[in-house]
Each structure stands twice: as C-alpha cells, then as structure tokens.
Write a protein that holds these residues in place. Structure first.
Motif, PDB file in Angstrom:
ATOM      1  N   MET A 185       0.821  -1.215  -0.043  1.00 30.92           N
ATOM      2  CA  MET A 185       0.123   0.110   0.038  1.00 30.92           C
ATOM      3  C   MET A 185       0.935   1.267   0.080  1.00 30.92           C
ATOM      4  O   MET A 185       0.673   2.219  -0.632  1.00 30.92           O
ATOM      5  N   ARG A 186       1.876   1.266   0.799  1.00 27.74           N
ATOM      6  CA  ARG A 186       2.750   2.403   0.833  1.00 27.74           C
ATOM      7  C   ARG A 186       3.301   2.854  -0.278  1.00 27.74           C
ATOM      8  O   ARG A 186       3.405   3.902  -0.904  1.00 27.74           O
ATOM      9  N   ALA A 187       4.116   1.755  -1.183  1.00 30.41           N
ATOM     10  CA  ALA A 187       4.629   2.094  -2.420  1.00 30.41           C
ATOM     11  C   ALA A 187       3.617   2.649  -3.349  1.00 30.41           C
ATOM     12  O   ALA A 187       4.054   3.216  -4.272  1.00 30.41           O
ATOM     13  N   SER A 188       2.383   1.815  -3.395  1.00 29.44           N
ATOM     14  CA  SER A 188       1.316   2.424  -4.395  1.00 29.44           C
ATOM     15  C   SER A 188       0.975   3.632  -4.368  1.00 29.44           C
ATOM     16  O   SER A 188       0.851   4.606  -5.084  1.00 29.44           O
ATOM     17  N   VAL A 189       0.844   4.244  -2.942  1.00 29.62           N
ATOM     18  CA  VAL A 189       0.547   5.663  -2.751  1.00 29.62           C
ATOM     19  C   VAL A 189       1.857   6.704  -2.970  1.00 29.62           C
ATOM     20  O   VAL A 189       1.317   7.640  -3.545  1.00 29.62           O
ATOM     21  N   VAL A 190       2.963   6.264  -2.834  1.00 27.19           N
ATOM     22  CA  VAL A 190       3.990   7.011  -3.274  1.00 27.19           C
ATOM     23  C   VAL A 190       3.997   7.224  -4.523  1.00 27.19           C
ATOM     24  O   VAL A 190       4.306   8.148  -5.234  1.00 27.19           O
ATOM     25  N   ALA A 191       3.747   6.162  -5.367  1.00 29.72           N
ATOM     26  CA  ALA A 191       3.916   6.061  -6.699  1.00 29.72           C
ATOM     27  C   ALA A 191       2.663   7.095  -7.424  1.00 29.72           C
ATOM     28  O   ALA A 191       3.053   7.949  -8.240  1.00 29.72           O
ATOM     29  N   PHE A 192       1.627   7.153  -6.924  1.00 29.63           N
ATOM     30  CA  PHE A 192       0.519   8.115  -7.417  1.00 29.63           C
ATOM     31  C   PHE A 192       0.829   9.389  -7.029  1.00 29.63           C
ATOM     32  O   PHE A 192       0.619  10.174  -7.811  1.00 29.63           O
ATOM     33  N   LEU A 193       1.575   9.904  -5.835  1.00 23.79           N
ATOM     34  CA  LEU A 193       1.896  11.037  -5.359  1.00 23.79           C
ATOM     35  C   LEU A 193       3.038  11.882  -6.283  1.00 23.79           C
ATOM     36  O   LEU A 193       2.926  12.922  -6.905  1.00 23.79           O
ATOM     37  N   ARG A 194       3.889  10.613  -6.898  1.00 31.45           N
ATOM     38  CA  ARG A 194       4.921  11.145  -7.605  1.00 31.45           C
ATOM     39  C   ARG A 194       4.356  11.406  -9.244  1.00 31.45           C
ATOM     40  O   ARG A 194       4.990  12.226  -9.843  1.00 31.45           O
ATOM     41  N   GLN A 195       3.477  10.734  -9.481  1.00 33.74           N
ATOM     42  CA  GLN A 195       2.800  10.952 -10.866  1.00 33.74           C
ATOM     43  C   GLN A 195       2.024  12.196 -10.930  1.00 33.74           C
ATOM     44  O   GLN A 195       1.733  12.897 -11.871  1.00 33.74           O
ATOM     45  N   LEU A 196       1.913  12.882  -9.686  1.00 31.83           N
ATOM     46  CA  LEU A 196       1.091  14.051  -9.838  1.00 31.83           C
ATOM     47  C   LEU A 196       2.347  15.263  -9.635  1.00 31.83           C
ATOM     48  O   LEU A 196       2.067  16.549  -9.708  1.00 31.83           O
ATOM     49  N   GLY A 197       3.474  14.832  -9.711  1.00 33.23           N
ATOM     50  CA  GLY A 197       4.586  15.663  -9.704  1.00 33.23           C
ATOM     51  C   GLY A 197       5.172  16.120  -8.424  1.00 33.23           C
ATOM     52  O   GLY A 197       5.954  17.147  -8.267  1.00 33.23           O
ATOM     53  N   LEU A 198       4.655  15.532  -7.161  1.00 33.34           N
ATOM     54  CA  LEU A 198       5.036  15.822  -5.918  1.00 33.34           C
ATOM     55  C   LEU A 198       6.358  15.065  -5.828  1.00 33.34           C
ATOM     56  O   LEU A 198       6.645  14.008  -6.089  1.00 33.34           O
ATOM     57  N   ASP A 199       7.304  15.852  -4.995  1.00 27.52           N
ATOM     58  CA  ASP A 199       8.464  14.897  -4.598  1.00 27.52           C
ATOM     59  C   ASP A 199       8.441  14.229  -3.407  1.00 27.52           C
ATOM     60  O   ASP A 199       8.284  14.815  -2.331  1.00 27.52           O
ATOM     61  N   VAL A 200       8.342  12.985  -3.457  1.00 25.17           N
ATOM     62  CA  VAL A 200       8.003  12.191  -2.178  1.00 25.17           C
ATOM     63  C   VAL A 200       9.314  10.944  -2.068  1.00 25.17           C
ATOM     64  O   VAL A 200       9.484  10.546  -2.852  1.00 25.17           O
ATOM     65  N   PRO A 201       9.759  11.355  -0.896  1.00 22.66           N
ATOM     66  CA  PRO A 201      10.980  10.272  -0.643  1.00 22.66           C
ATOM     67  C   PRO A 201      10.417   8.725  -0.664  1.00 22.66           C
ATOM     68  O   PRO A 201       9.350   8.587  -0.132  1.00 22.66           O
ATOM     69  N   ALA A 202      11.182   7.817  -1.100  1.00 24.25           N
ATOM     70  CA  ALA A 202      10.892   6.325  -0.964  1.00 24.25           C
ATOM     71  C   ALA A 202      10.761   5.791   0.411  1.00 24.25           C
ATOM     72  O   ALA A 202       9.755   5.204   0.541  1.00 24.25           O
ATOM     73  N   GLY A 203      11.484   6.270   1.161  1.00 25.33           N
ATOM     74  CA  GLY A 203      11.530   5.743   2.426  1.00 25.33           C
ATOM     75  C   GLY A 203      11.890   4.291   2.405  1.00 25.33           C
ATOM     76  O   GLY A 203      12.287   3.720   1.436  1.00 25.33           O
ATOM     77  N   ARG A 204      11.660   3.557   3.484  1.00 22.03           N
ATOM     78  CA  ARG A 204      11.928   2.061   3.483  1.00 22.03           C
ATOM     79  C   ARG A 204      10.729   1.227   3.409  1.00 22.03           C
ATOM     80  O   ARG A 204       9.711   1.518   4.089  1.00 22.03           O
ATOM     81  N   ALA A 205      10.897   0.100   2.975  1.00 16.99           N
ATOM     82  CA  ALA A 205       9.706  -0.927   2.754  1.00 16.99           C
ATOM     83  C   ALA A 205       9.386  -1.440   4.149  1.00 16.99           C
ATOM     84  O   ALA A 205      10.353  -1.717   5.214  1.00 16.99           O
ATOM     85  N   GLU A 206       8.275  -1.640   4.424  1.00 19.93           N
ATOM     86  CA  GLU A 206       7.751  -2.145   5.510  1.00 19.93           C
ATOM     87  C   GLU A 206       7.561  -3.882   5.750  1.00 19.93           C
ATOM     88  O   GLU A 206       7.147  -4.138   4.418  1.00 19.93           O
ATOM     89  N   PRO A 207       7.909  -4.619   6.382  1.00 21.32           N
ATOM     90  CA  PRO A 207       7.729  -5.902   6.268  1.00 21.32           C
ATOM     91  C   PRO A 207       6.272  -6.142   6.271  1.00 21.32           C
ATOM     92  O   PRO A 207       5.454  -5.655   6.742  1.00 21.32           O
TER      93      PRO A 207
END
Length: 213
Positions: A185-207
């Motif tokens: 879920m986190r990765a998908s939300v980050v990808a969506f926000l980046r597609q909007l042109g926002l600078d979102v750090p990748a962060g670390r993956a959650e187990p």
C-alpha cells in the motif's frame, strides 16, 4: 502537580479498553450486525450486565471503537509541534499507510463497517459521512499547499485529487486484506503522488504483517 487517578477509575479504564479491544476484533471479523453485545462481553471476560455498565448499547460501542482509532491517528498527524509544514504532513500520511500494514484487524474493521454504513439506517452512517467529509477537506488543503510549491504548477484540482487519493487508499486496503503479499500500500500511494509531480521520498519498505485469520 497531577492528581493521582483513583484505583477504581484505573480499573474502569482498563475494563473499557478491554471491551473496546474485543469489540474491535469481533466487528472486524464478522461485521456489526453479526456480533451481539453478549458476544463482546464473553470475549472480554465480562457478563452482559458488566458490559452495559460501561457502554449503554452496541451502537455507542461501535462509535467508540471507530473514534478511538481516529483519535490515535489525529495525535500522530498533529505531532509534538502542531505546526508541521505540508511536506512533513505528507510524510506522516504516507507513514500512516505503512502503519496500517501492521494492523490488519483495524484495517479490516474500517473496510467492513464502512461498507455496511452505506445504508442510511446503519448506526455508523453519519460517522462515516462526516469522516469522509473531513478527510476530503484535509487532503484538499494539503494537496493545494503542495501543488503551489511545484514549479511550474501542475494544474491539478486539489479537491478532485483528494477524492482520488482517498479512493486509492480505500481500494488498496481491500486488495491488501485479500492478498497482503501482493499489495504494498505504501509504495502504491508514493507512486501515485509522484505521478502528480510531488517530490516524495521512497522511505523504507515495511515488512509484511501476518494476515488476519
């Protein structure tokens, strides 16, 4: 100097917390209508009368369960300074999505009960109407602030994107509950926000958390 809480008061709070924990588990497992107050009382190790001493009815108990999680989320989002900038608030939203991946029971509760609450006669109907109005307003304000800092401005409608973001998170939660190993879920939300042109750090993956039984 802080006044000490009487022992009886502390015991009552612990009992209320145990009831809310039991109700959360049973509501998330079976939905609102399939669970009785007697089921919750037995799960919490109380009599039916003992539960009614703390909560007057199942409708009130459901709203208390839902509100408790919202209070926790609100404290996390406000943080210790209460004056975080839009970029930090966006990171907190993303972190909340990641934390949800560690609490499948609560995610299941919101997915199940929000679906039931589409019925205007459901006791949580007004709660969810107001909750989504609040979320749309907060998300629209945050996105508007972030879009204004992008050069050139992306030209997105913050209100429309806020609805899309909330719908994305809700849909991801359902997919994640069904197949948690296939949905991040986190990765998908980050990808969506980046597609909007926002600078979102990748962060670390959650187990991956254990899937609820």
């Amino acid at each position: 100097m802080t006044e000490a809480i009487p022992r009886r008061g502390r015991k009552g709070e612990r009992t209320r917390s145990r009831i809310l924990d039991s109700a959360t588990e049973l509501f998330s497992r079976s939905g609102f209508h399939a669970v009785s107050l007697r089921d919750i009382a037995a799960h919490a190790g109380l009599t039916h009368a003992g539960l009614l001493h703390h909560f007057p009815g199942k409708d009130d108990l459901l709203i208390q369960v839902l509100s408790r999680r919202d209070e926790v989320d609100a404290r996390v989002m406000s943080g210790p300074d209460h004056e975080a900038g839009p970029e930090e608030l966006l990171e907190r939203v993303i972190d909340q999505v990641a934390r949800n991946m560690r609490t499948p029971g609560l995610v299941g509760l919101y997915v199940k009960i929000s679906g039931e609450a589409a019925d205007p006669e459901h006791p949580a109907h007004d709660y969810f109407v107001q909750r989504y109005r609040r979320l749309r307003g907060q998300a629209a304000w945050l996105l508007s602030s972030l879009f204004s800092r992008v050069t050139p401005p992306p030209g997105h409608d913050p209100g429309a994107v806020a609805q899309q973001l909330i719908a994305l998170i809700d849909g991801l939660q359902t997919q994640w509950l069904l197949e948690p190993e296939a949905v991040d879920m986190r990765a998908s939300v980050v990808a969506f926000l980046r597609q909007l042109g926002l600078d979102v750090p990748a962060g670390r993956a959650e187990p991956d958390p254990p899937h609820p039984s």
